[in-house]
Every structure is written in C-alpha cells, then in structure tokens.
Write an enzyme that holds these catalytic residues in place. Structure first.
Site, mmCIF file in Angstrom:
data_model
loop_
_atom_site.group_PDB
_atom_site.id
_atom_site.type_symbol
_atom_site.label_atom_id
_atom_site.label_comp_id
_atom_site.label_asym_id
_atom_site.label_seq_id
_atom_site.Cartn_x
_atom_site.Cartn_y
_atom_site.Cartn_z
ATOM 1 N N GLU A 103 0.842 -1.202 0.000
ATOM 2 C CA GLU A 103 0.000 0.000 0.000
ATOM 3 C C GLU A 103 0.874 1.246 0.000
ATOM 4 O OE1 GLU A 103 -2.458 1.551 -0.637
ATOM 5 O OE2 GLU A 103 -4.240 1.117 0.521
ATOM 6 N N ASP A 107 -4.358 5.534 5.869
ATOM 7 C CA ASP A 107 -4.936 6.724 6.491
ATOM 8 C C ASP A 107 -6.041 6.280 7.448
ATOM 9 O OD1 ASP A 107 -5.869 9.231 7.099
ATOM 10 O OD2 ASP A 107 -6.510 9.759 5.082
ATOM 11 N N ASP A 163 -1.528 10.908 -5.185
ATOM 12 C CA ASP A 163 -2.076 11.962 -6.041
ATOM 13 C C ASP A 163 -3.004 12.887 -5.295
ATOM 14 O OD1 ASP A 163 -4.211 9.961 -5.724
ATOM 15 O OD2 ASP A 163 -5.285 11.173 -7.200
ATOM 16 N N ARG A 169 1.492 12.359 -9.100
ATOM 17 C CA ARG A 169 1.957 10.990 -8.846
ATOM 18 C C ARG A 169 3.406 10.802 -9.271
ATOM 19 N NH1 ARG A 169 -2.431 7.690 -7.520
ATOM 20 N NH2 ARG A 169 -4.363 8.029 -8.641
HETATM 21 P P1 IMP Z 1 -7.815 4.997 3.744
HETATM 22 O O1 IMP Z 1 -8.894 4.063 3.333
HETATM 23 O O2 IMP Z 1 -8.340 6.230 4.426
HETATM 24 O O3 IMP Z 1 -6.716 4.334 4.570
HETATM 25 O O4 IMP Z 1 -7.193 5.571 2.410
HETATM 26 C C1 IMP Z 1 -6.130 4.996 1.764
HETATM 27 C C2 IMP Z 1 -5.983 5.566 0.385
HETATM 28 O O5 IMP Z 1 -6.339 6.946 0.365
HETATM 29 C C3 IMP Z 1 -4.543 5.530 -0.072
HETATM 30 O O6 IMP Z 1 -4.247 4.352 -0.750
HETATM 31 C C4 IMP Z 1 -4.447 6.766 -0.949
HETATM 32 O O7 IMP Z 1 -4.834 6.464 -2.280
HETATM 33 C C5 IMP Z 1 -5.444 7.719 -0.353
HETATM 34 N N1 IMP Z 1 -4.800 8.692 0.559
HETATM 35 C C6 IMP Z 1 -4.871 8.748 1.904
HETATM 36 N N2 IMP Z 1 -4.171 9.768 2.404
HETATM 37 C C7 IMP Z 1 -3.637 10.401 1.343
HETATM 38 C C8 IMP Z 1 -2.775 11.556 1.210
HETATM 39 O O8 IMP Z 1 -2.318 12.207 2.157
HETATM 40 N N3 IMP Z 1 -2.439 11.882 -0.077
HETATM 41 C C9 IMP Z 1 -2.870 11.188 -1.169
HETATM 42 N N4 IMP Z 1 -3.664 10.109 -1.085
HETATM 43 C C10 IMP Z 1 -4.044 9.721 0.162
HETATM 44 MG MG MG Z 2 -5.527 8.221 -4.296
#
Ligand code: IMP
Ligand code: MG
Length: 186
Positions: A103, A107, A163, A169
C-alpha cells in the site's frame, strides 16, 4: 521543487533507502518458504501503490509474483469516503500463496480493512501488509502492518504515486501539498 508543494517530507534518496530496507526484511522473512517451493506474491492497490511496489519487488531477492487490484475509496477530494468498491480484481489465483499487500499510505485504514477481508476469503497461505506510509491519525482502523516505511504526519501529501485529483503521482519525492491547492474540494 514543484510550485504546489509546501515542504518535502521524504526525498528520493530517503525513499530508496527505506524501500531497500523493507525489501531486505521481506527477503529474510520469506526466504525459507520461497526456497522450499512456496509462492510469494505482492499485490498492489492501483494506482498509487504501483510505484512503491515496482521499487519494492526489485529490492526483494527471491522469486516473487506481482498482481494488481483497483479499489475506489477516495473521490477526487482529500478525505476518505469510506465507500469501497473493487474496480479491478486480481488476475491470479492466490489460494496457498503468501500474499503481501503493498500500500502507498494507510490513512483511515478503511480501504485496507476491506481488502484484507476480501483476500483472506480466498484462502491464501498468509497475508501481510507493507505500507510505505502510515499516517499518525486518531481514527484508524486496527490493522496489523508488518512492514511500515515511514510514520507520517496527518497532512495531505502527494508524490511517489500519491495523487491529488490524479496529479503529482510522478514527483520523485513525497511532499505536503499546499492547502490552497485543495481548498474548497473536501
Ligand atoms: P484509507 O482508506 O483512508 O486508509 O485511504 C487509503 C488511500 O487513500 C490511499 O491508498 C491513498 O490512495 C489515499 N490517501 C490517503 N491519504 C492520502 C494523502 O495524504 N495523499 C494522497 N492520497 C491519500
Ligand atoms: Mg488516491
């Protein structure tokens, strides 16, 4: 430095050094199993993690397969929507295979949580997570991440696969996006 970037958090050298260490660690951990004929596969979540995985596989000194999944959890905004959909599934059968999900960034963890459950139902031999970045945020799903590159601040960052609305990217470093660039979109 790109004009939309406020600050570089991890430069090219730092990222490469980190990926090399993760690759060496994975090589040590899986050597015995791969040498005795078991399959190891890295799965990346398109699109962001493809860049990380491309570097990571080259840092692994073992026979390793690669496959991809595409999942949507983000729109073009900066906050996770919590809605997860499979847009592209794996091409390979993974039963009995050791899986490492690569990954880009963890987040909320919602994307990964869903993905792990989905992959586990296909009965792989084992499943681990390698994330380049883990955000230090209060609301994060509990996920066992065996391999973590950097613990990063809770800011919106871009570059090295990450991105904002499909931009940035291709930056070779990871940096904080100037808030005025995404103001009004979250
Ligand atoms: P989650 O489901 O909130 O853990 O989100 C994960 C996905 O969100 C990652 O694989 C990224 O594509 C996107 N993402 C989360 N935080 C960021 C950031 O700070 N910048 C860019 N993409 C992010
Ligand atoms: Mg993304």
């Amino acid at each position: 430095m790109h004009k939309d970037i406020q600050e570089i958090l991890y430069g090219e050298d730092k990222i490469q050094k980190c990926v090399a260490e993760l690759g060496a660690q994975i090589t040590r951990d899986y050597k015995q199993r791969v040498d005795s004929g078991e399959r190891l596969m890295l799965v990346s979540v398109l699109r962001g993690a493809a860049i990380f995985m491309a570097d990571l596989v080259r840092a692994i000194d073992l026979q390793v397969e690669m496959d991809y999944m595409a999942i949507s959890s983000y729109g073009n905004g900066a906050k996770s929507s919590g809605v997860v959909r499979i847009l592209k599934d794996l091409s390979s059968e993974i039963r009995g295979c050791h899986i490492i999900v690569a990954e880009d960034i963890l987040d909320s963890g919602l994307t990964l949580k869903y993905l792990m459950k989905n992959l586990a139902s296909r009965e792989p031999a084992s499943i681990e997570v390698a994330t380049l970045l883990r955000k230090k945020t209060l609301q994060q799903a509990k996920i066992d991440c065996r391999y973590i590159g950097f613990e990063c601040p809770d800011q919106f960052i871009v570059g090295y696969g990450l991105d904002f609305a499909e931009r940035y990217r291709n930056l070779p470093y990871i940096g904080v996006l100037k808030p005025e660039v995404y103001a009004g979109t979250t």
